[in-house]
Enzyme design. Structure first.
Site, PDB file in Angstrom:
ATOM      1  N   TRP A  31       0.858  -1.194   0.000  1.00  0.00           N
ATOM      2  CA  TRP A  31       0.000   0.000   0.000  1.00  0.00           C
ATOM      3  C   TRP A  31       0.888   1.236   0.000  1.00  0.00           C
ATOM      4  O   TRP A  31       1.882   1.255   0.736  1.00  0.00           O
ATOM      5  CB  TRP A  31      -0.868  -0.027   1.254  1.00  0.00           C
ATOM      6  CG  TRP A  31      -1.765   1.152   1.480  1.00  0.00           C
ATOM      7  CD1 TRP A  31      -3.079   1.256   1.157  1.00  0.00           C
ATOM      8  CD2 TRP A  31      -1.435   2.390   2.117  1.00  0.00           C
ATOM      9  NE1 TRP A  31      -3.582   2.475   1.552  1.00  0.00           N
ATOM     10  CE2 TRP A  31      -2.579   3.197   2.140  1.00  0.00           C
ATOM     11  CE3 TRP A  31      -0.258   2.922   2.669  1.00  0.00           C
ATOM     12  CZ2 TRP A  31      -2.612   4.486   2.690  1.00  0.00           C
ATOM     13  CZ3 TRP A  31      -0.274   4.191   3.208  1.00  0.00           C
ATOM     14  CH2 TRP A  31      -1.446   4.958   3.210  1.00  0.00           C
ATOM     15  N   SER A  97       4.479  -6.162   2.654  1.00  0.00           N
ATOM     16  CA  SER A  97       3.629  -5.289   3.453  1.00  0.00           C
ATOM     17  C   SER A  97       2.158  -5.691   3.312  1.00  0.00           C
ATOM     18  O   SER A  97       1.791  -6.828   3.597  1.00  0.00           O
ATOM     19  CB  SER A  97       3.877  -3.836   3.049  1.00  0.00           C
ATOM     20  OG  SER A  97       3.338  -2.940   3.999  1.00  0.00           O
ATOM     21  N   THR A  98       1.288  -4.799   2.838  1.00  0.00           N
ATOM     22  CA  THR A  98      -0.107  -5.164   2.596  1.00  0.00           C
ATOM     23  C   THR A  98      -0.186  -6.314   1.599  1.00  0.00           C
ATOM     24  O   THR A  98      -1.051  -7.192   1.707  1.00  0.00           O
ATOM     25  CB  THR A  98      -0.900  -3.956   2.074  1.00  0.00           C
ATOM     26  OG1 THR A  98      -0.849  -2.912   3.043  1.00  0.00           O
ATOM     27  CG2 THR A  98      -2.351  -4.315   1.789  1.00  0.00           C
ATOM     28  N   ALA A 124       8.355  -8.071   5.134  1.00  0.00           N
ATOM     29  CA  ALA A 124       7.841  -6.948   5.925  1.00  0.00           C
ATOM     30  C   ALA A 124       6.319  -6.934   5.882  1.00  0.00           C
ATOM     31  O   ALA A 124       5.688  -5.898   5.695  1.00  0.00           O
ATOM     32  CB  ALA A 124       8.413  -5.628   5.410  1.00  0.00           C
ATOM     33  N   ASP A 229      12.261  -1.633  10.879  1.00  0.00           N
ATOM     34  CA  ASP A 229      11.039  -1.346  10.138  1.00  0.00           C
ATOM     35  C   ASP A 229      10.160  -0.444  10.999  1.00  0.00           C
ATOM     36  O   ASP A 229       9.648  -0.863  12.038  1.00  0.00           O
ATOM     37  CB  ASP A 229      10.310  -2.650   9.809  1.00  0.00           C
ATOM     38  CG  ASP A 229       9.153  -2.472   8.843  1.00  0.00           C
ATOM     39  OD1 ASP A 229       8.462  -1.436   8.938  1.00  0.00           O
ATOM     40  OD2 ASP A 229       8.934  -3.365   8.017  1.00  0.00           O
ATOM     41  N   HIS A 258      11.488  -0.776   6.220  1.00  0.00           N
ATOM     42  CA  HIS A 258      10.308  -1.369   5.607  1.00  0.00           C
ATOM     43  C   HIS A 258      10.489  -1.501   4.095  1.00  0.00           C
ATOM     44  O   HIS A 258      10.001  -2.456   3.484  1.00  0.00           O
ATOM     45  CB  HIS A 258       9.077  -0.505   5.918  1.00  0.00           C
ATOM     46  CG  HIS A 258       7.789  -1.139   5.531  1.00  0.00           C
ATOM     47  ND1 HIS A 258       7.311  -2.308   6.101  1.00  0.00           N
ATOM     48  CD2 HIS A 258       6.843  -0.768   4.619  1.00  0.00           C
ATOM     49  CE1 HIS A 258       6.152  -2.622   5.568  1.00  0.00           C
ATOM     50  NE2 HIS A 258       5.835  -1.717   4.660  1.00  0.00           N
TER      51      HIS A 258
END
Length: 278
Positions: A31, A97-98, A124, A229, A258
């Site tokens: 994201w 991530s997302t 991450a 992160d 991140h």
């Protein structure tokens, strides 16, 4: 440009490079970015002989800017539409991530039941859940995510600039060497997408409990995270993922951010390649 229709008719943009008979690697972006965030990885793994595939999440990048469906169930279903359209089998799914949440839900609820997945990589990644709950008291307070929403609604362009030039890549650290082109590319990707998708996506990536998804990911899964992160703290993410996954390999990188997939691409690419080939 190539598009596939999702289950609800939403048009999802995708890239598909490399030999059709090669093992596919499918990339799930974070994201509020797009499949362009995987450029370095896609070129690297293409050069290694793989077929590389990535799509723009609904409302992101070049995919259709629909009003609804900005949740993990739709994200995973949209990814399933891409893999079914291309008939990808024996695939490695890599999520950042997302995109790690999206990949986890896809692998658990679509990929494994359909027999399409060989391995997975979470980088991450947000699972099991980012927000503080009774089950996960080490999570972040709701105020953190309300701050995201307020910043996005008030001035999305400025908010995205602040995220990219600050905590995302660790450029706010004293010893960092900020890369303005990297920041501009992050901002470009973010601003291509829909403010509605980005706003709704905050709830999706912060409040979706994916404990059951992780438990159902029976394929070998590599978990990668940086211990600096500032966006998704590793202690409430990677360490828990490694405990919940049936077949996990965990690696924590000292001092990495991140956005380590971009800043430290050579290191991450080599480690992911070694895992895929193991």
């Amino acid at each position: 440009m190539a598009y596939v229709s999702a289950a609800d008719g939403t048009q999802i943009f995708y890239k598909d490079w490399g030999p059709r008979d090669a093992q596919p690697i499918v990339f799930h972006h974070g994201w509020p970015l797009s499949s362009d965030d995987w450029d370095t990885q896609m070129l690297f793994f293409l050069d290694q002989g793989f077929r590389v595939v990535a799509h723009d999440r609904r409302g992101h990048g070049r995919s259709q800017q629909v009003s609804e469906g900005h949740d993990m169930d739709h994200y995973a279903s949209d990814a399933a539409a891409v893999t079914a359209h291309l008939d990808l089998k024996n695939a490695v799914h890599i999520g950042h991530s997302t995109g790690g949440g999206e990949a986890a839900r896809y692998v658990a609820q679509h990929g494994i039941p359909q027999g399409r997945v060989a391995k997975a990589v979470l980088v991450a990644a947000v699972p099991p859940i980012m927000i503080k709950t009774e089950r996960y008291p080490g999570g972040l307070d709701m105020e953190v995510f309300n701050g995201f929403r307020s910043g996005l609604a008030a001035n999305r362009a400025a908010f995205f600039r602040d995220v990219a030039s600050g905590p995302f890549y660790g450029f706010n650290r004293e010893d960092s060497q900020p890369d303005e082109a990297m920041v501009e590319n992050w901002w470009r990707q973010g601003m291509m997408g829909s403010a509605k998708a980005h706003y709704d996506g905050i709830k999706a990536f912060s409040e979706t409990d994916q404990t059951d998804d992780l438990k159902a990911m029976t394929v070998p899964t590599l978990v990668l995270h940086g211990d600096d992160d500032q966006v998704v703290p590793y202690k409430n993410a990677a360490l828990l993922q490694a405990d919940l996954l049936p077949d996990a390999t965990l690696k924590i990188y000292e001092g990495l951010s991140h956005g380590m997939l971009t800043v430290n691409a050579d290191t991450l690419n080599a480690d992911i390649l070694a895992f895929i080939q193991s």
